[in-house]
Design a protein around this motif. Structure first.
Motif, PDB file in Angstrom:
ATOM      1  N   LYS B  12       0.852  -1.185   0.000  1.00 30.52           N
ATOM      2  CA  LYS B  12       0.000   0.000   0.000  1.00 30.52           C
ATOM      3  C   LYS B  12       0.885   1.231   0.000  1.00 30.52           C
ATOM      4  O   LYS B  12       1.710   1.409   0.887  1.00 30.52           O
ATOM      5  CB  LYS B  12      -0.915   0.010   1.229  1.00 30.52           C
ATOM      6  CG  LYS B  12      -1.962  -1.076   1.180  1.00 30.52           C
ATOM      7  CD  LYS B  12      -2.913  -0.978   2.356  1.00 30.52           C
ATOM      8  CE  LYS B  12      -3.998  -2.034   2.231  1.00 30.52           C
ATOM      9  NZ  LYS B  12      -3.419  -3.415   2.229  1.00 30.52           N
ATOM     10  N   LYS B  14       1.119   5.330   0.070  1.00 35.28           N
ATOM     11  CA  LYS B  14       0.368   6.542   0.399  1.00 35.28           C
ATOM     12  C   LYS B  14       1.056   7.810  -0.099  1.00 35.28           C
ATOM     13  O   LYS B  14       0.435   8.848  -0.219  1.00 35.28           O
ATOM     14  CB  LYS B  14       0.179   6.649   1.920  1.00 35.28           C
ATOM     15  CG  LYS B  14      -0.794   5.624   2.474  1.00 35.28           C
ATOM     16  CD  LYS B  14      -1.057   5.943   3.936  1.00 35.28           C
ATOM     17  CE  LYS B  14      -1.717   4.784   4.655  1.00 35.28           C
ATOM     18  NZ  LYS B  14      -3.010   4.426   4.100  1.00 35.28           N
ATOM     19  N   LEU B  71      33.017  -6.324 -12.646  1.00 37.77           N
ATOM     20  CA  LEU B  71      33.918  -5.659 -11.708  1.00 37.77           C
ATOM     21  C   LEU B  71      35.348  -6.172 -11.858  1.00 37.77           C
ATOM     22  O   LEU B  71      36.302  -5.393 -11.865  1.00 37.77           O
ATOM     23  CB  LEU B  71      33.421  -5.845 -10.269  1.00 37.77           C
ATOM     24  CG  LEU B  71      32.128  -5.103  -9.925  1.00 37.77           C
ATOM     25  CD1 LEU B  71      31.636  -5.495  -8.538  1.00 37.77           C
ATOM     26  CD2 LEU B  71      32.316  -3.607 -10.008  1.00 37.77           C
ATOM     27  N   VAL B  72      35.509  -7.512 -11.983  1.00 34.07           N
ATOM     28  CA  VAL B  72      36.853  -8.070 -12.133  1.00 34.07           C
ATOM     29  C   VAL B  72      37.500  -7.534 -13.410  1.00 34.07           C
ATOM     30  O   VAL B  72      38.690  -7.213 -13.460  1.00 34.07           O
ATOM     31  CB  VAL B  72      36.804  -9.619 -12.150  1.00 34.07           C
ATOM     32  CG1 VAL B  72      38.157 -10.193 -12.527  1.00 34.07           C
ATOM     33  CG2 VAL B  72      36.379 -10.150 -10.792  1.00 34.07           C
ATOM     34  N   VAL B  74      37.304  -4.720 -14.683  1.00 35.64           N
ATOM     35  CA  VAL B  74      37.794  -3.342 -14.545  1.00 35.64           C
ATOM     36  C   VAL B  74      39.309  -3.327 -14.300  1.00 35.64           C
ATOM     37  O   VAL B  74      40.005  -2.420 -14.736  1.00 35.64           O
ATOM     38  CB  VAL B  74      37.036  -2.628 -13.407  1.00 35.64           C
ATOM     39  CG1 VAL B  74      37.658  -1.281 -13.095  1.00 35.64           C
ATOM     40  CG2 VAL B  74      35.577  -2.447 -13.782  1.00 35.64           C
ATOM     41  N   VAL B  94      43.685  -4.158  -4.443  1.00 36.85           N
ATOM     42  CA  VAL B  94      42.439  -3.429  -4.661  1.00 36.85           C
ATOM     43  C   VAL B  94      41.499  -3.677  -3.474  1.00 36.85           C
ATOM     44  O   VAL B  94      41.316  -4.826  -3.074  1.00 36.85           O
ATOM     45  CB  VAL B  94      41.760  -3.899  -5.971  1.00 36.85           C
ATOM     46  CG1 VAL B  94      40.449  -3.158  -6.187  1.00 36.85           C
ATOM     47  CG2 VAL B  94      42.685  -3.687  -7.147  1.00 36.85           C
ATOM     48  N   PRO B  95      40.913  -2.600  -2.880  1.00 36.81           N
ATOM     49  CA  PRO B  95      40.006  -2.816  -1.738  1.00 36.81           C
ATOM     50  C   PRO B  95      38.834  -3.729  -2.142  1.00 36.81           C
ATOM     51  O   PRO B  95      38.202  -3.499  -3.169  1.00 36.81           O
ATOM     52  CB  PRO B  95      39.506  -1.409  -1.406  1.00 36.81           C
ATOM     53  CG  PRO B  95      40.476  -0.480  -2.044  1.00 36.81           C
ATOM     54  CD  PRO B  95      41.047  -1.185  -3.225  1.00 36.81           C
ATOM     55  N   PHE B  96      38.593  -4.745  -1.338  1.00 32.65           N
ATOM     56  CA  PHE B  96      37.525  -5.723  -1.564  1.00 32.65           C
ATOM     57  C   PHE B  96      37.721  -6.539  -2.855  1.00 32.65           C
ATOM     58  O   PHE B  96      36.811  -7.238  -3.282  1.00 32.65           O
ATOM     59  CB  PHE B  96      36.138  -5.066  -1.577  1.00 32.65           C
ATOM     60  CG  PHE B  96      35.786  -4.426  -0.266  1.00 32.65           C
ATOM     61  CD1 PHE B  96      35.350  -5.194   0.804  1.00 32.65           C
ATOM     62  CD2 PHE B  96      35.917  -3.058  -0.092  1.00 32.65           C
ATOM     63  CE1 PHE B  96      35.038  -4.606   2.015  1.00 32.65           C
ATOM     64  CE2 PHE B  96      35.616  -2.455   1.122  1.00 32.65           C
ATOM     65  CZ  PHE B  96      35.170  -3.234   2.178  1.00 32.65           C
ATOM     66  N   VAL B 100      35.395  -9.585  -4.427  1.00 30.66           N
ATOM     67  CA  VAL B 100      34.767  -9.573  -5.751  1.00 30.66           C
ATOM     68  C   VAL B 100      35.228 -10.778  -6.574  1.00 30.66           C
ATOM     69  O   VAL B 100      34.419 -11.517  -7.130  1.00 30.66           O
ATOM     70  CB  VAL B 100      35.091  -8.249  -6.483  1.00 30.66           C
ATOM     71  CG1 VAL B 100      34.625  -8.306  -7.928  1.00 30.66           C
ATOM     72  CG2 VAL B 100      34.438  -7.073  -5.762  1.00 30.66           C
TER      73      VAL B 100
END
Lengths: 151, 233
Positions: B12, B14, B71-72, B74, B94-96, B100
């Motif tokens: 719903k 509103k 992403l990889v 890149v 590379v961070p994270f 990934v």
């Protein structure tokens, strides 16, 4: 839905659960956006000499009447000696749209191959679209070395 | 006509701005009809349980592969000089990047597992039978494409494991009589594993096979939509 509980400001079970769900969704979204953003944001490795505010090269590297292209302050620059007395160092990045200018040996001036901008050895605009002169650096000869520094 | 509350199935709304945006889209695209038919009023048969979910889980993993693959890509560099260094860069600097690429590598393994479970369920329940034989055909095509994607992706890190697995994997079809040596030559892009091999595996892995598999997935799902989900036979 027009129950009394919904119309007033009384906290409701549903309202609380909606808020909790929204918060969980927001935390999850941050959990995706933050790592992906960190992953994608470029990390430039600083090379040695990038931060040096002046540079030195043997005087023989720039013969009279010619130009020598170097990297200074991490950007292309050009050093020119039109005659025995004069020496000029300029940024080689065209003030129009950022291409690197070339040495035009015939006219002893600088020429931008992208859109035809022309500069003299002091950086003044001779023709074409560039809106301002090329930024200049100080250049002098000391003990058989050319020393270029920020103006 | 202004509505005070927009009801979409159990939802719903509103907020007047949201209602106006939805109404504008609904007027032009028939959004409400699509949502009602395909989401809110679509009744799943009661006999569907956990084992019926593995096709959908495989699709979810495929989406994971597409997103993490982008992403990889890149940071990955498909040259024999840079491939391994760029993968090490992704994993260590590379961070994270570890997350990934880990999701991409583990996702590919999991995809094979979920496909096998999906196939086993279809087989045991006999759902491949008429009128759904063609769905089995597109399904097996998807299995082969997934294996092809796994195989081509395996070479890209250019490690010893990747290199020798590709030597073996391209040597195997060479055992076929008459055509085998030509297949090996075509797969390698020459007599040996080289930059040419890496480049064509890269092209297969990031463009040719993903586009193909996306099209076949569309066909596979369209067939299910047309025929309805089958119960055990």
């Amino acid at each position: 839905m027009t129950t009394d509980a919904m119309s007033g400001n009384e906290p409701t079970r549903r309202g609380f659960l909606d808020l909790a769900l929204g918060l969980l969704g927001a935390i999850s979204a941050i959990g995706v956006v933050y790592p992906v953003g960190m992953y994608l944001w470029p990390r430039v490795d600083k090379k040695e000499g990038d931060e040096t505010r002046s540079m030195k090269l043997p005087v023989g590297d720039v013969p009279i009447g010619e130009a020598k292209f170097v990297r200074f302050l991490n950007k292309p620059a050009v050093i020119m000696r039109p005659n025995e007395q004069e020496i000029y160092a300029l940024s080689a990045v065209c003030t129009h749209l950022g291409c690197v200018v070339k040495w035009n040996d015939a006219g002893k001036d600088l020429f931008c191959p992208c859109h035809g901008g022309k500069f003299d050895v002091k950086g003044n605009v001779l023709g074409g679209p560039p809106p301002k002169p090329l930024p200049s650096f100080t250049a002098k000869i000391e003990n058989e070395y050319i020393v270029v520094a920020e103006a | 006509m202004e509505m005070n509350t927009l009801e979409l199935g159990p939802i719903k709304i509103k907020n007047r701005l949201l209602i106006r945006i939805f109404s504008a889209l609904d007027d032009r695209l028939g959004l409400r009809e699509i949502l009602n038919d395909e989401v809110f009023e679509k009744i799943s048969p009661a006999y569907l349980g956990l084992w019926s979910c593995f096709g959908g889980i495989t699709f979810f993993l495929f989406i994971n592969q597409v997103v993490t693959g982008m992403l990889v890509m890149v940071y990955y560099q498909p040259t024999i000089e840079q491939a391994h260094a760029s993968v090490a860069h992704i994993m260590n600097e590379v961070p994270f990047g570890w997350l990934v690429r880990g999701m991409h590598a583990w996702g590919s393994n999991l995809m094979i597992v979920t496909i096998i479970i999906h196939m086993a369920k279809i087989f045991v329940h006999g759902i491949y039978k008429a009128p759904r034989e063609l769905n089995w055909v597109t399904g097996v095509t998807l299995l082969l494409l997934t294996l092809g994607l796994s195989f081509s992706g395996y070479l890209l890190p250019w490690t010893q494991l990747a290199y020798w697995a590709t030597v073996v994997g391209t040597e195997t079809p060479a055992a076929m009589p008459y055509v085998g040596e030509y297949i090996r030559f075509a797969m390698r892009g020459g007599d040996d594993i080289s930059q040419v091999t890496l480049t064509r595996f890269f092209a297969l892995h990031v463009m040719i096979m993903p586009v193909t598999i996306a099209a076949v997935i569309g066909l596979h799902i369209a067939q299910i939509r047309r025929q309805g989900i089958a119960g055990p036979l």
